[in-house]
Scaffold this active site. Sequence first.
Site, PDB file in Angstrom:
ATOM      1  N   ALA A  14      -5.890   7.037  -0.088  1.00 17.00           N
ATOM      2  CA  ALA A  14      -6.080   5.710   0.503  1.00 17.00           C
ATOM      3  C   ALA A  14      -5.109   5.458   1.650  1.00 17.00           C
ATOM      4  CB  ALA A  14      -5.904   4.652  -0.587  1.00 17.00           C
ATOM      5  N   SER A 138       2.532  -2.645   2.422  1.00 19.07           N
ATOM      6  CA  SER A 138       1.309  -2.206   3.106  1.00 19.07           C
ATOM      7  C   SER A 138       0.310  -1.664   2.100  1.00 19.07           C
ATOM      8  CB  SER A 138       1.671  -1.097   4.112  1.00 19.07           C
ATOM      9  OG  SER A 138       2.516  -0.127   3.512  1.00 19.07           O
ATOM     10  N   LYS A 191      11.001   0.784  -5.820  1.00 15.24           N
ATOM     11  CA  LYS A 191      10.146  -0.408  -6.026  1.00 15.24           C
ATOM     12  C   LYS A 191       8.903  -0.065  -6.856  1.00 15.24           C
ATOM     13  CE  LYS A 191       6.516   0.467  -3.274  1.00 15.24           C
ATOM     14  NZ  LYS A 191       5.097   0.375  -3.595  1.00 15.24           N
ATOM     15  N   THR A 248       4.643  -5.353  -4.068  1.00 12.94           N
ATOM     16  CA  THR A 248       4.124  -4.511  -5.154  1.00 12.94           C
ATOM     17  C   THR A 248       4.276  -5.178  -6.518  1.00 12.94           C
ATOM     18  OG1 THR A 248       4.980  -2.728  -3.777  1.00 12.94           O
ATOM     19  CG2 THR A 248       4.042  -2.098  -5.847  1.00 12.94           C
ATOM     20  N   SER A 254      -1.660  -3.474  -6.634  1.00 13.58           N
ATOM     21  CA  SER A 254      -0.718  -2.359  -6.757  1.00 13.58           C
ATOM     22  C   SER A 254      -1.111  -1.483  -7.935  1.00 13.58           C
ATOM     23  CB  SER A 254       0.701  -2.886  -6.953  1.00 13.58           C
ATOM     24  OG  SER A 254       1.488  -1.895  -7.589  1.00 13.58           O
ATOM     25  N   VAL A 279      -2.965   7.727  -7.305  1.00 11.79           N
ATOM     26  CA  VAL A 279      -1.627   7.921  -7.864  1.00 11.79           C
ATOM     27  C   VAL A 279      -0.925   6.583  -8.099  1.00 11.79           C
ATOM     28  CG1 VAL A 279      -1.075  10.210  -6.940  1.00 11.79           C
ATOM     29  CG2 VAL A 279      -0.638   8.205  -5.531  1.00 11.79           C
ATOM     30  N   GLU A 281       2.763   6.179  -8.191  1.00 12.96           N
ATOM     31  CA  GLU A 281       3.943   7.033  -7.975  1.00 12.96           C
ATOM     32  C   GLU A 281       5.095   6.735  -8.924  1.00 12.96           C
ATOM     33  OE1 GLU A 281       4.036   9.693  -6.421  1.00 12.96           O
ATOM     34  OE2 GLU A 281       3.683   9.562  -4.261  1.00 12.96           O
TER      35      GLU A 281
HETATM   36  N1  LIG Z   1      -2.206   3.287  -1.320  1.00 13.59           N
HETATM   37  C1  LIG Z   1      -1.306   2.489  -0.757  1.00 13.59           C
HETATM   38  O1  LIG Z   1      -1.536   1.279  -0.606  1.00 13.59           O
HETATM   39  C2  LIG Z   1      -0.020   3.052  -0.286  1.00 13.59           C
HETATM   40  C3  LIG Z   1       0.428   4.299  -0.701  1.00 13.59           C
HETATM   41  N2  LIG Z   1       1.632   4.764  -0.263  1.00 13.59           N
HETATM   42  C4  LIG Z   1       2.122   6.065  -0.684  1.00 13.59           C
HETATM   43  O2  LIG Z   1       1.345   7.081  -0.075  1.00 13.59           O
HETATM   44  C5  LIG Z   1       1.327   8.246  -0.907  1.00 13.59           C
HETATM   45  C6  LIG Z   1      -0.102   8.688  -1.092  1.00 13.59           C
HETATM   46  O3  LIG Z   1      -0.767   7.678  -1.798  1.00 13.59           O
HETATM   47  P1  LIG Z   1      -2.309   7.353  -1.600  1.00 13.59           P
HETATM   48  O4  LIG Z   1      -2.802   7.773  -0.274  1.00 13.59           O
HETATM   49  O5  LIG Z   1      -2.497   5.933  -1.973  1.00 13.59           O
HETATM   50  O6  LIG Z   1      -2.959   8.302  -2.694  1.00 13.59           O
HETATM   51  P2  LIG Z   1      -4.375   8.152  -3.426  1.00 13.59           P
HETATM   52  O7  LIG Z   1      -4.082   7.811  -4.818  1.00 13.59           O
HETATM   53  O8  LIG Z   1      -5.294   7.288  -2.693  1.00 13.59           O
HETATM   54  O9  LIG Z   1      -4.981   9.602  -3.281  1.00 13.59           O
HETATM   55  C7  LIG Z   1      -4.473  10.684  -3.952  1.00 13.59           C
HETATM   56  C8  LIG Z   1      -3.773  11.562  -2.938  1.00 13.59           C
HETATM   57  O10 LIG Z   1      -3.197  12.591  -3.684  1.00 13.59           O
HETATM   58  C9  LIG Z   1      -3.403  13.793  -3.015  1.00 13.59           C
HETATM   59  N3  LIG Z   1      -3.329  14.859  -4.000  1.00 13.59           N
HETATM   60  C10 LIG Z   1      -3.778  14.815  -5.264  1.00 13.59           C
HETATM   61  N4  LIG Z   1      -3.505  15.978  -5.872  1.00 13.59           N
HETATM   62  C11 LIG Z   1      -2.860  16.738  -4.963  1.00 13.59           C
HETATM   63  C12 LIG Z   1      -2.324  18.033  -4.986  1.00 13.59           C
HETATM   64  N5  LIG Z   1      -2.389  18.803  -6.086  1.00 13.59           N
HETATM   65  N6  LIG Z   1      -1.735  18.502  -3.865  1.00 13.59           N
HETATM   66  C13 LIG Z   1      -1.676  17.748  -2.769  1.00 13.59           C
HETATM   67  N7  LIG Z   1      -2.169  16.514  -2.691  1.00 13.59           N
HETATM   68  C14 LIG Z   1      -2.760  16.015  -3.774  1.00 13.59           C
HETATM   69  C15 LIG Z   1      -4.735  13.651  -2.365  1.00 13.59           C
HETATM   70  O11 LIG Z   1      -4.744  14.518  -1.256  1.00 13.59           O
HETATM   71  P3  LIG Z   1      -6.137  15.054  -0.651  1.00 13.59           P
HETATM   72  O12 LIG Z   1      -6.737  13.934   0.097  1.00 13.59           O
HETATM   73  O13 LIG Z   1      -5.745  16.163   0.224  1.00 13.59           O
HETATM   74  O14 LIG Z   1      -6.915  15.417  -1.852  1.00 13.59           O
HETATM   75  C16 LIG Z   1      -4.669  12.203  -1.917  1.00 13.59           C
HETATM   76  O15 LIG Z   1      -4.032  12.119  -0.658  1.00 13.59           O
HETATM   77  C17 LIG Z   1       2.039   7.845  -2.207  1.00 13.59           C
HETATM   78  O16 LIG Z   1       3.357   8.300  -2.156  1.00 13.59           O
HETATM   79  C18 LIG Z   1       2.014   6.326  -2.187  1.00 13.59           C
HETATM   80  O17 LIG Z   1       3.107   5.758  -2.869  1.00 13.59           O
HETATM   81  C19 LIG Z   1       2.393   4.052   0.604  1.00 13.59           C
HETATM   82  C20 LIG Z   1       1.977   2.834   1.063  1.00 13.59           C
HETATM   83  C21 LIG Z   1       0.752   2.237   0.641  1.00 13.59           C
HETATM   84  O1  LIG Z   2       3.269   1.053  -1.634  1.00 11.78           O
HETATM   85  C1  LIG Z   2       2.383   0.250  -1.707  1.00 11.78           C
HETATM   86  C2  LIG Z   2       2.358  -0.991  -0.934  1.00 11.78           C
HETATM   87  O2  LIG Z   2       3.365  -1.049   0.018  1.00 11.78           O
HETATM   88  C3  LIG Z   2       1.247   0.498  -2.619  1.00 11.78           C
HETATM   89  O3  LIG Z   2       1.650   0.253  -3.906  1.00 11.78           O
HETATM   90  P1  LIG Z   2       0.891   0.937  -5.127  1.00 11.78           P
HETATM   91  O4  LIG Z   2       1.063   2.419  -4.944  1.00 11.78           O
HETATM   92  O5  LIG Z   2       1.590   0.419  -6.329  1.00 11.78           O
HETATM   93  O6  LIG Z   2      -0.530   0.525  -5.035  1.00 11.78           O
END
Ligand SMILES: NC(=O)C1=CN([C@@H]2O[C@H](COP(=O)(O)OP(=O)(O)OC[C@H]3O[C@@H](n4cnc5c(N)ncnc54)[C@H](OP(=O)(O)O)[C@@H]3O)[C@@H](O)[C@H]2O)C=CC1
Ligand SMILES: O=C(CO)COP(=O)(O)O
Length: 332
Positions: A14, A138, A191, A248, A254, A279, A281
């Site tokens: 995402a 975000s 956080k 969050t 979240s 995920v 995290e």
């Molecule tokens: N969602 C949000 O609102 C926000 C998220 N973040 C941070 O961004 C990071 C990514 O989160 P988000 O995009 O939401 O993730 P999602 O939960 O939406 O998606 C899962 C992610 O995990 C990856 N993944 C799963 N298994 C593996 C693996 N074995 N090896 C490599 N990659 C893997 C996928 O990569 P692939 O696409 O290649 O499969 C995909 O990018 C996290 O650290 C999160 O805390 C930060 C700000 C906001």
């Molecule tokens: O980091 C985030 C917002 O800034 C997203 O939070 P969550 O991973 O808990 O959805």
Amino acid sequence: MNRFKHAGVIGAGAWGTALAQVCARAGLAVTLQAREPEVVESIAARRENTLFLPGVALEPEIAAVADMAGLSSCDLILAVAPAQHLRSALKALAPHLRAGTPVVLCAKGVEQGTLKLMTEVAAETLPDAPLAVLSGPSFAGEVARNLPTAVTLACEDEALGRAIAEAIATPTFRPYIAGDMIGAEAGGAVKNVLAIACGIVEGKGLGRSAHAALITRGFAELTRLAMALGARAETVAGLCGLGDLVLTCSSPQSRNMSVGLALGGGMTLTEALAGKLSVAEGVASAPAVRDLATRLGVEMPICQAVAAILAGEAQVDAAIAGLLSRPLKSEA
Ligand SMILES: NC(=O)C1=CN([C@@H]2O[C@H](COP(=O)(O)OP(=O)(O)OC[C@H]3O[C@@H](n4cnc5c(N)ncnc54)[C@H](OP(=O)(O)O)[C@@H]3O)[C@@H](O)[C@H]2O)C=CC1
Ligand SMILES: O=C(CO)COP(=O)(O)O
């Protein structure tokens, strides 16, 4: 004049997809690398990431690829694989990274086992790449839909930090520049653990006062750990610390808070995570944050309680009672 022309985004979850939207709106060509063939296919065929960000129309400038080799012509990389997969993702990127290309670290977590922050993981896997950290309040769905927010863009090289911020800024995505990368990443990692605690408080119906008290005492923990790691207090008081903590801990949007809500409502961790592709995290980072706090001699009772609940070492009610019966102490 934009110094960068072509952004590569690793990880089409995402947040990676939302950041690809931001970069495209900022005028960059964007290549988004995804592991799942169905994500590459759905972006190519439908202009939508049906797996991780359904319902959002993707900008035409975004091209999806499966192979890291597809990022070899990028002059800016955003690494958005989750914290526990960042090392393997950057190792796979290494042979395809153009010399001098900056890598912006966007995952929020601490690596299990090594207890390393994302900048440390990146310094080991890409020793020559200039690094920056992007973190702040975000939600991916909001950012992808072009709703406004502001974030921290931290880079030790101030000129580079400014150039990256200028390259990705849009009228609705406003990066503030900082020099303290450790503060930015510590805020984002801790956080998530605290959001699980806030979810538990909500799920148990403990009230708004408990919620506010938890955010405030949680912020004290976050600040103590960040400063023990070498961060500056003013960094964590900004968007990447307090700002993201408030977001969050305030919305079931979240994923971390929603895990806490489920635990507080009586589910087991396995039940809370069942069927989830995305995920949370804080689940993976809680034991690493707890071990890091122990190693550095930092008191983090809320994070320790979350880690104990997730590990099955403590029941929710006993953990809450334990926090409330700690000896009275000075607030500072
Ligand atoms: N969602 C949000 O609102 C926000 C998220 N973040 C941070 O961004 C990071 C990514 O989160 P988000 O995009 O939401 O993730 P999602 O939960 O939406 O998606 C899962 C992610 O995990 C990856 N993944 C799963 N298994 C593996 C693996 N074995 N090896 C490599 N990659 C893997 C996928 O990569 P692939 O696409 O290649 O499969 C995909 O990018 C996290 O650290 C999160 O805390 C930060 C700000 C906001
Ligand atoms: O980091 C985030 C917002 O800034 C997203 O939070 P969550 O991973 O808990 O959805």
